[in-house]
Design a protein around this motif. Structure first.
Motif, mmCIF file in Angstrom:
data_model
loop_
_atom_site.group_PDB
_atom_site.id
_atom_site.type_symbol
_atom_site.label_atom_id
_atom_site.label_comp_id
_atom_site.label_asym_id
_atom_site.label_seq_id
_atom_site.Cartn_x
_atom_site.Cartn_y
_atom_site.Cartn_z
ATOM 1 N N LEU A 270 0.833 -1.204 0.000
ATOM 2 C CA LEU A 270 0.000 0.000 0.000
ATOM 3 C C LEU A 270 0.863 1.248 0.000
ATOM 4 N N ALA A 271 0.591 2.155 -0.946
ATOM 5 C CA ALA A 271 1.224 3.479 -0.973
ATOM 6 C C ALA A 271 0.287 4.475 -0.298
ATOM 7 N N ILE A 272 0.827 5.250 0.637
ATOM 8 C CA ILE A 272 0.050 6.292 1.313
ATOM 9 C C ILE A 272 0.604 7.635 0.870
ATOM 10 N N CYS A 273 -0.229 8.416 0.216
ATOM 11 C CA CYS A 273 0.235 9.680 -0.359
ATOM 12 C C CYS A 273 -0.840 10.741 -0.131
ATOM 13 N N PHE A 274 -0.682 11.501 0.954
ATOM 14 C CA PHE A 274 -1.631 12.557 1.285
ATOM 15 C C PHE A 274 -1.138 13.896 0.755
ATOM 16 N N LEU A 275 -2.081 14.773 0.468
ATOM 17 C CA LEU A 275 -1.770 16.092 -0.068
ATOM 18 C C LEU A 275 -0.881 16.876 0.914
ATOM 19 N N HIS A 276 0.211 17.430 0.388
ATOM 20 C CA HIS A 276 1.135 18.292 1.135
ATOM 21 C C HIS A 276 1.801 17.596 2.313
ATOM 22 N N SER A 277 1.938 16.278 2.241
ATOM 23 C CA SER A 277 2.605 15.582 3.352
ATOM 24 C C SER A 277 4.095 15.885 3.407
ATOM 25 N N TYR A 278 4.685 16.415 2.328
ATOM 26 C CA TYR A 278 6.080 16.828 2.367
ATOM 27 C C TYR A 278 6.299 17.927 3.392
ATOM 28 N N ALA A 279 5.246 18.748 3.643
ATOM 29 C CA ALA A 279 5.361 19.835 4.621
ATOM 30 C C ALA A 279 5.043 19.374 6.040
ATOM 31 N N ASN A 280 4.280 18.293 6.170
ATOM 32 C CA ASN A 280 3.901 17.782 7.487
ATOM 33 C C ASN A 280 3.515 16.307 7.327
ATOM 34 N N PRO A 281 4.377 15.387 7.787
ATOM 35 C CA PRO A 281 4.100 13.964 7.582
ATOM 36 C C PRO A 281 3.175 13.353 8.631
ATOM 37 N N ALA A 282 2.614 14.167 9.522
ATOM 38 C CA ALA A 282 1.877 13.632 10.672
ATOM 39 C C ALA A 282 0.703 12.746 10.259
ATOM 40 N N HIS A 283 -0.085 13.185 9.276
ATOM 41 C CA HIS A 283 -1.255 12.398 8.875
ATOM 42 C C HIS A 283 -0.846 11.070 8.244
ATOM 43 N N GLU A 284 0.187 11.077 7.404
ATOM 44 C CA GLU A 284 0.633 9.829 6.789
ATOM 45 C C GLU A 284 1.131 8.844 7.845
ATOM 46 N N ARG A 285 1.874 9.342 8.793
ATOM 47 C CA ARG A 285 2.418 8.448 9.812
ATOM 48 C C ARG A 285 1.327 7.916 10.735
ATOM 49 N N ALA A 286 0.357 8.756 11.047
ATOM 50 C CA ALA A 286 -0.754 8.293 11.879
ATOM 51 C C ALA A 286 -1.550 7.210 11.144
ATOM 52 N N ALA A 287 -1.786 7.430 9.851
ATOM 53 C CA ALA A 287 -2.508 6.433 9.055
ATOM 54 C C ALA A 287 -1.720 5.126 8.982
ATOM 55 N N ALA A 288 -0.412 5.225 8.837
ATOM 56 C CA ALA A 288 0.420 4.026 8.766
ATOM 57 C C ALA A 288 0.362 3.235 10.074
ATOM 58 N N ARG A 289 0.359 3.940 11.198
ATOM 59 C CA ARG A 289 0.277 3.240 12.489
ATOM 60 C C ARG A 289 -1.053 2.491 12.621
#
Length: 701
Positions: A157-176
């Protein structure tokens, strides 16, 4: 102690063992096993170690390059992959850049996404371009999407949220959340794989990484186990596309970095052997069984770029492939090799490639089931190859099978066997020359200003004719040319490239904050280098940035001072950017403001330069000439002497036509050319054509 290099190509797997103390290297070519590449590696190592009496326990380093992941992308043989993205951005992979790479083609084939639409789902969340939260992450939507994808047998699974380069918090929370619910699902986060702006490119890169990641984990685990089973306890290092090495865990984490690992090693090898002949400006030409690679070495170093396209619909057309944000040595791959199949097109014209017989079944002369005529079949019939000593004598070629295959093509045209074979040779050479002209011109250079350094099993065979077509006057053939890419693996330093998006104007920039961001990237890179080479490795650090005039849509990568930065740094950065801008575009716009978009660091350590010093094995006993062979150059037959390269001492001079053989390659010297054996082991061929003024000036220096 000793090192082992493994380079898996489309047709052959090259194994090289290098003894650090003596400088002696030995090599073996094993036919690649596409269905199970590790099998060919293990078989090749076993054959080499048995033939040379090598003690596996004394190997202290193993370096590996492979085309496995590139082929998986091109042939669409990766894992079943899903994409989780921000609500409303499900179709980013198909929208792409919203432009056509051929404006007037009404039936334009577009690269198909690696993830079909049914496996692209959305999560409720939204970040602003500066990383602030506009819509908090909805955990229920994340888990619902993950459940649905797992139910559809998604393995990665690839997780690619809008503007995550500026703040990875949402991607990392989703991954957890997903890892807790589905621990067997392999995850790739865009904030880890490609933390930089431009949604399509970032999504494409992350999806490609996810697509090959399960394959990488399975293959590298298998190979590590197989090497241990052979008694090799040495660490395994992987070659990256940027010309550096990394450890296995980093390769498993971001395998997309390995796509062009083999060709990158070839470029490093060319730079190294070119220095031995005093040549810093080279065209590195590597011709294997499936493809030809051409890289430009300028000032002694291959050019590294930070964009790549995989699986192009049209091989030489930018924009027709999948864009990937990876650092890679700039090169061009041409669908021409020893296994390239010759056939007539709809107009009755002879074409060679890009279809290839590969290693299975291989050219007809391999006698392994192939029936179509290939470049190798033509070369055998022209007298360029010895049927008994091909690939170091590891396999015998069948002249009769080659005659049958090429004869079928000859019957279609009414030509005799020799002229048809000459036609195959000429067409494949012109195909490669045409691609080389385009590539060199796109870099702003004239091919006549360079020497051509030839490697690969077929490079020395076709190099002089390719040089003639490009107007190049010197060809360099290094020792062990047939396995030069594998040797290049032993030259590579450990290297890590890191990038981050900042998007700030130079005027009014917080220089201390910028310095801190660079330091953060350098710390990440140091950690990977430390895990690869140990904490005491000497490091070299380069800083650069993607700069543009305010209002522009694309950037120019500019080398920056080492730091620390302060208010006085602005003038130096601006001057470097403007100088580079004028070099590329010949002018600058009437805009004063400059902005930084991305910052980049490149950290290298443990370079083998000055350590790898392969000796040139020369047999002093016996005459160099081992016989003569009837060969054809064009339509003219010649009786050419056949020389053993090991019996040619430094200072030897050979006039063409001649054939110089060594274990893994054959060097063809055309009529009128003069070859000299240098003390460093290279053979330099001087062709009867003038060099440009620029080349003569560099020669004088």
């Amino acid at each position: 102690m000793s090192a082992l290099a493994i380079d898996i190509g489309g047709t052959f797997t090259d194994i090289v063992h290098y003894d650090d103390a003596s400088g002696r290297f030995v090599a073996h070519k094993e036919l690649t096993t596409p269905s199970d590449p590790a099998h060919g590696v293990v078989a090749g190592i076993g054959h080499l170690f048995a033939a040379e009496g090598i003690d596996a326990a004394k190997v202290n380093r193993v370096v590996h390059a492979t085309t496995l992941f590139t082929n998986a992308l091109i042939e669409r043989r990766g894992a079943v992959t899903g994409l989780l993205t921000t609500q409303g951005f499900r179709d980013t992979l198909e929208i792409g850049h919203e432009r056509k790479y051929e404006l007037y083609d009404l039936h334009l084939p577009l690269p198909q996404p690696l993830v079909r639409r049914a496996l692209r789902l959305e999560a409720l969340e939204r970040l602003a371009p500066d990383g602030t939260v506009e819509i908090p992450l909805d955990e229920a939507s994340v888990l619902a999407a993950a459940d649905a994808l797992v139910a559809k047998e998604v393995k990665s699974l690839a997780i690619c949220f809008l503007h995550s380069y500026a703040n990875p918090a949402h991607e990392r929370a989703a991954a957890r959340l997903i890892a807790e619910r589905h621990p067997g699902l392999i995850l790739s986060l865009s904030s880890d794989v490609s933390p930089q702006i431009r949604e399509f490119d970032r999504s494409s890169t992350t999806v490609a990484n996810a697509y090959v990641k399960p394959l990488a984990e399975k293959y590298l685990n298998r190979l590590s186990g197989d090497l241990a089973g052979l008694g090799i306890a040495a660490p395994l290092f992987m070659m990256l596309s940027n010309g550096g090495l990394t450890h296995v865990d980093e390769a498993k984490r971001v395998p997309i970095q390995l796509l062009e690992s083999g060709p990158a090693a070839g470029a490093l090898s060319a730079a190294f052997f070119g220095q031995r002949s005093g040549k810093r400006d080279l065209l590195a030409f590597d011709l294997g069984g499936t493809t030809a690679k051409l890289a430009l070495v300028h000032g002694g170093e291959p050019l590294v770029v930070h964009k790549f396209e995989a699986g192009r619909e049209r091989r030489f057309t930018t924009g027709s492939g999948l864009p990937l944000n990876i650092s890679t040595i700039e090169l061009i791959e041409i669908g021409a090799g020893g296994g390239s199949i010759a056939a007539h097109d709809a107009l009755g014209l002879l074409k060679v490639g890009p279809r290839s017989a590969g290693s299975v079944p291989g050219p007809a002369c391999y006698a392994r089931g192939g029936t179509e005529p290939t470049v190798t079949d033509g070369n055998l019939l022209l007298g360029y190859l010895d049927a008994d000593t091909f690939a170091g004598g590891t396999m015998k070629l069948s002249t009769q099978a080659a005659e049958t295959a090429v004869g079928g093509l000859a019957a279609q045209t009414g030509l005799d066997l020799s002229r048809t074979a000459s036609g195959i040779h000429a067409v494949v050479n012109e195909t490669m020359a045409a691609a080389a002209r385009i590539h060199v011109a796109e870099q702003g250079h004239d091919p006549r200003d360079f020497a051509l350094l030839v490697t690969g099993g077929g490079g020395p065979l076709h190099g002089c004719e390719l040089a003639r077509r490009l107007g190049i006057s010197q060809v360099i053939c290094p020792p062990g040319a047939g396995v030069a890419s594998a040797l290049g693996l032993l030259l590579a330093p450990a290297r890590v490239d890191r990038v981050a998006t900042v998007t700030r104007r130079l005027d009014g920039l917080d220089w201390a904050a910028l310095d801190a961001e660079y330091a953060g990237l350098e710390a990440e890179a140091r950690a990977v280098i430390g895990a690869t080479l140990g904490a005491t490795a000497a490091l070299a650090i380069r800083r650069s940035a993607d700069l543009r005039f305010v209002g522009q849509g694309y950037e120019l990568i500019t080398e920056l001072p080492a730091g620390p930065y302060g208010p006085g740094t602005e003038a130096a950065i601006r001057a470097a950017f403007e100088t580079g801008y004028e070099r590329v575009f010949s002018r600058r716009p009437a805009v004063a403001a400059v902005e930084i978009i991305n910052i980049r660091v490149s950290v290298t350590g443990g370079t083998a330069e000055g350590v790898l010093d392969p000796e040139v094995p020369v047999t002093t006993q016996g005459a160099a000439q081992t016989g003569t062979r009837q060969v054809c150059f064009g339509d003219t037959p010649y009786s050419a002497p056949v020389l053993d390269r090991r019996r040619l001492p430094a200072g030897s001079e050979v006039m063409g036509p001649a054939i110089i053989e060594e274990a893994m390659s054959t060097l063809l010297i055309p009529p009128g050319a003069r070859a000299q054996v240098e003390a460093g082991g290279n053979i330099v061929i001087h062709l009867a054509q003038p060099a440009t003024a620029g080349a003569r000036e560099r020669e004088a220096v």
